[in-house]
Design a protein around this motif. Structure first.
Motif, mmCIF file in Angstrom:
data_model
loop_
_atom_site.group_PDB
_atom_site.id
_atom_site.type_symbol
_atom_site.label_atom_id
_atom_site.label_comp_id
_atom_site.label_asym_id
_atom_site.label_seq_id
_atom_site.Cartn_x
_atom_site.Cartn_y
_atom_site.Cartn_z
ATOM 1 N N PRO A 10 66.768 -8.765 33.588
ATOM 2 C CA PRO A 10 65.852 -9.821 33.109
ATOM 3 C C PRO A 10 65.594 -10.894 34.184
ATOM 4 O O PRO A 10 64.471 -11.384 34.305
ATOM 5 C CB PRO A 10 66.579 -10.408 31.896
ATOM 6 C CG PRO A 10 67.430 -9.285 31.389
ATOM 7 C CD PRO A 10 67.862 -8.535 32.621
ATOM 8 N N THR A 13 63.191 -9.411 36.735
ATOM 9 C CA THR A 13 61.852 -9.308 36.150
ATOM 10 C C THR A 13 61.184 -10.676 36.083
ATOM 11 O O THR A 13 59.997 -10.801 36.387
ATOM 12 C CB THR A 13 61.918 -8.656 34.755
ATOM 13 O OG1 THR A 13 62.531 -7.371 34.883
ATOM 14 C CG2 THR A 13 60.540 -8.499 34.147
ATOM 15 N N LYS A 14 61.937 -11.704 35.731
ATOM 16 C CA LYS A 14 61.376 -13.057 35.700
ATOM 17 C C LYS A 14 60.934 -13.471 37.108
ATOM 18 O O LYS A 14 59.835 -14.007 37.290
ATOM 19 C CB LYS A 14 62.394 -14.057 35.157
ATOM 20 C CG LYS A 14 61.818 -15.462 35.054
ATOM 21 C CD LYS A 14 62.890 -16.489 34.751
ATOM 22 C CE LYS A 14 62.358 -17.896 34.721
ATOM 23 N NZ LYS A 14 61.559 -18.315 35.838
ATOM 24 N N LEU A 17 57.724 -11.659 37.976
ATOM 25 C CA LEU A 17 56.552 -12.258 37.339
ATOM 26 C C LEU A 17 56.152 -13.558 38.039
ATOM 27 O O LEU A 17 54.963 -13.835 38.206
ATOM 28 C CB LEU A 17 56.818 -12.489 35.851
ATOM 29 C CG LEU A 17 56.970 -11.216 35.015
ATOM 30 C CD1 LEU A 17 57.457 -11.543 33.611
ATOM 31 C CD2 LEU A 17 55.682 -10.418 34.980
ATOM 32 N N MET A 61 54.397 -2.363 34.368
ATOM 33 C CA MET A 61 54.173 -3.545 33.536
ATOM 34 C C MET A 61 52.723 -3.612 33.053
ATOM 35 O O MET A 61 52.461 -3.964 31.909
ATOM 36 C CB MET A 61 54.534 -4.828 34.293
ATOM 37 C CG MET A 61 55.995 -4.962 34.656
ATOM 38 S SD MET A 61 57.063 -5.401 33.280
ATOM 39 C CE MET A 61 56.802 -7.157 33.181
ATOM 40 N N TYR A 65 51.560 -3.425 29.230
ATOM 41 C CA TYR A 65 50.757 -4.519 28.679
ATOM 42 C C TYR A 65 49.475 -3.980 28.038
ATOM 43 O O TYR A 65 49.110 -4.386 26.944
ATOM 44 C CB TYR A 65 50.410 -5.547 29.755
ATOM 45 C CG TYR A 65 49.452 -6.593 29.241
ATOM 46 C CD1 TYR A 65 49.896 -7.633 28.444
ATOM 47 C CD2 TYR A 65 48.093 -6.507 29.517
ATOM 48 C CE1 TYR A 65 49.017 -8.577 27.931
ATOM 49 C CE2 TYR A 65 47.203 -7.443 29.011
ATOM 50 C CZ TYR A 65 47.673 -8.480 28.224
ATOM 51 O OH TYR A 65 46.790 -9.399 27.724
ATOM 52 N N TRP A 81 57.410 -7.094 22.459
ATOM 53 C CA TRP A 81 57.809 -6.950 23.861
ATOM 54 C C TRP A 81 57.912 -8.339 24.475
ATOM 55 O O TRP A 81 56.978 -9.133 24.439
ATOM 56 C CB TRP A 81 56.785 -6.089 24.601
ATOM 57 C CG TRP A 81 57.097 -5.788 26.028
ATOM 58 C CD1 TRP A 81 58.305 -5.448 26.550
ATOM 59 C CD2 TRP A 81 56.176 -5.787 27.110
ATOM 60 N NE1 TRP A 81 58.192 -5.219 27.893
ATOM 61 C CE2 TRP A 81 56.891 -5.422 28.264
ATOM 62 C CE3 TRP A 81 54.823 -6.048 27.217
ATOM 63 C CZ2 TRP A 81 56.299 -5.315 29.507
ATOM 64 C CZ3 TRP A 81 54.223 -5.937 28.459
ATOM 65 C CH2 TRP A 81 54.955 -5.579 29.586
ATOM 66 N N GLU A 82 59.046 -8.643 25.055
ATOM 67 C CA GLU A 82 59.330 -10.001 25.527
ATOM 68 C C GLU A 82 58.418 -10.479 26.654
ATOM 69 O O GLU A 82 58.273 -11.692 26.849
ATOM 70 C CB GLU A 82 60.794 -10.118 25.971
ATOM 71 C CG GLU A 82 61.154 -9.222 27.154
ATOM 72 C CD GLU A 82 62.631 -9.262 27.465
ATOM 73 O OE1 GLU A 82 63.166 -10.362 27.718
ATOM 74 O OE2 GLU A 82 63.249 -8.181 27.445
ATOM 75 N N TYR A 83 57.782 -9.580 27.381
ATOM 76 C CA TYR A 83 56.945 -9.983 28.513
ATOM 77 C C TYR A 83 55.452 -10.030 28.179
ATOM 78 O O TYR A 83 54.643 -10.350 29.031
ATOM 79 C CB TYR A 83 57.184 -9.049 29.703
ATOM 80 C CG TYR A 83 58.627 -9.033 30.142
ATOM 81 C CD1 TYR A 83 59.222 -10.164 30.690
ATOM 82 C CD2 TYR A 83 59.410 -7.898 29.956
ATOM 83 C CE1 TYR A 83 60.555 -10.163 31.067
ATOM 84 C CE2 TYR A 83 60.742 -7.886 30.340
ATOM 85 C CZ TYR A 83 61.307 -9.017 30.883
ATOM 86 O OH TYR A 83 62.616 -9.016 31.254
ATOM 87 N N ARG A 86 53.777 -13.524 28.664
ATOM 88 C CA ARG A 86 53.750 -13.901 30.089
ATOM 89 C C ARG A 86 52.664 -13.110 30.829
ATOM 90 O O ARG A 86 51.916 -13.669 31.626
ATOM 91 C CB ARG A 86 55.130 -13.642 30.703
ATOM 92 C CG ARG A 86 55.258 -13.999 32.152
ATOM 93 C CD ARG A 86 55.458 -15.494 32.359
ATOM 94 N NE ARG A 86 55.375 -15.879 33.738
ATOM 95 C CZ ARG A 86 56.405 -15.939 34.568
ATOM 96 N NH1 ARG A 86 57.621 -15.639 34.149
ATOM 97 N NH2 ARG A 86 56.233 -16.291 35.813
ATOM 98 N N LEU A 87 52.577 -11.825 30.555
ATOM 99 C CA LEU A 87 51.550 -11.012 31.210
ATOM 100 C C LEU A 87 50.158 -11.407 30.740
ATOM 101 O O LEU A 87 49.211 -11.424 31.528
ATOM 102 C CB LEU A 87 51.790 -9.523 30.966
ATOM 103 C CG LEU A 87 52.876 -8.922 31.853
ATOM 104 C CD1 LEU A 87 53.202 -7.504 31.430
ATOM 105 C CD2 LEU A 87 52.457 -8.938 33.296
#
Length: 150
Positions: A10, A13-14, A17, A61, A65, A81-83, A86-87
């Motif tokens: 994680p 990945t952060k 991003l 990703m 998305y 999905w946690e991202y 953000r995406l």
């Protein structure tokens, strides 16, 4: 000895991003994607990620998305999905340039109403609008190519 695959934590990945957002405008320019991906890998040097792993992560990703967004548009149920959010923000930032183009078109139409009688002006305006639409389509195709890995 064969190198092991990178495991995306994680935290990694952060960071990915964050680096993606930082380099977002570069993807639109004339600079080669491989060089941008290399810069992104250098920005993540603490994690030891390579350019190839950055490229793969961009593709994975983006594909995830797209699938989540498609499902969201069909069902109206927000993805878990946690991202996703953000995406979505990344892709919306990428579309900011289109807002500028639409403002230009809007102000151009206001000018058109003021100069309706002048046919020469209308012809020049039509050519300008054609150029604006072509630029907008090119940007959209570039975005799809860059983000989609096509």
């Amino acid at each position: 000895m064969k190198r092991k695959y990178f495991v995306w934590t994680p935290e990694a990945t952060k960071c990915f991003l964050d680096v993606w957002e930082t380099n977002l405008k570069s993807f639109r320019g004339k600079r080669k994607k491989t060089l941008i991906q290399k810069d992104m890998a250098e920005g993540m040097s603490d994690f030891g990620v390579t350019r190839i792993e950055i490229k793969a992560k961009l593709q994975v990703m983006t594909k995830r998305y797209r699938n989540e967004a498609l499902e969201f548009s069909k069902t109206g149920v927000r993805p878990k999905w946690e991202y996703f959010s953000r995406l979505r923000n990344i892709f919306e930032r990428e579309d900011d340039d289109f807002g500028e183009v639409l403002e230009t078109i809007s102000s151009t139409f206001q000018i058109t109403n003021h100069h309706r009688a002048n046919s020469n002006f209308r012809n020049q305006l039509a050519r300008s609008l054609d150029v604006i639409w072509i630029q907008m389509w090119k940007r959209m195709i570039i975005s799809i190519t860059i983000i989609g890995g096509l």
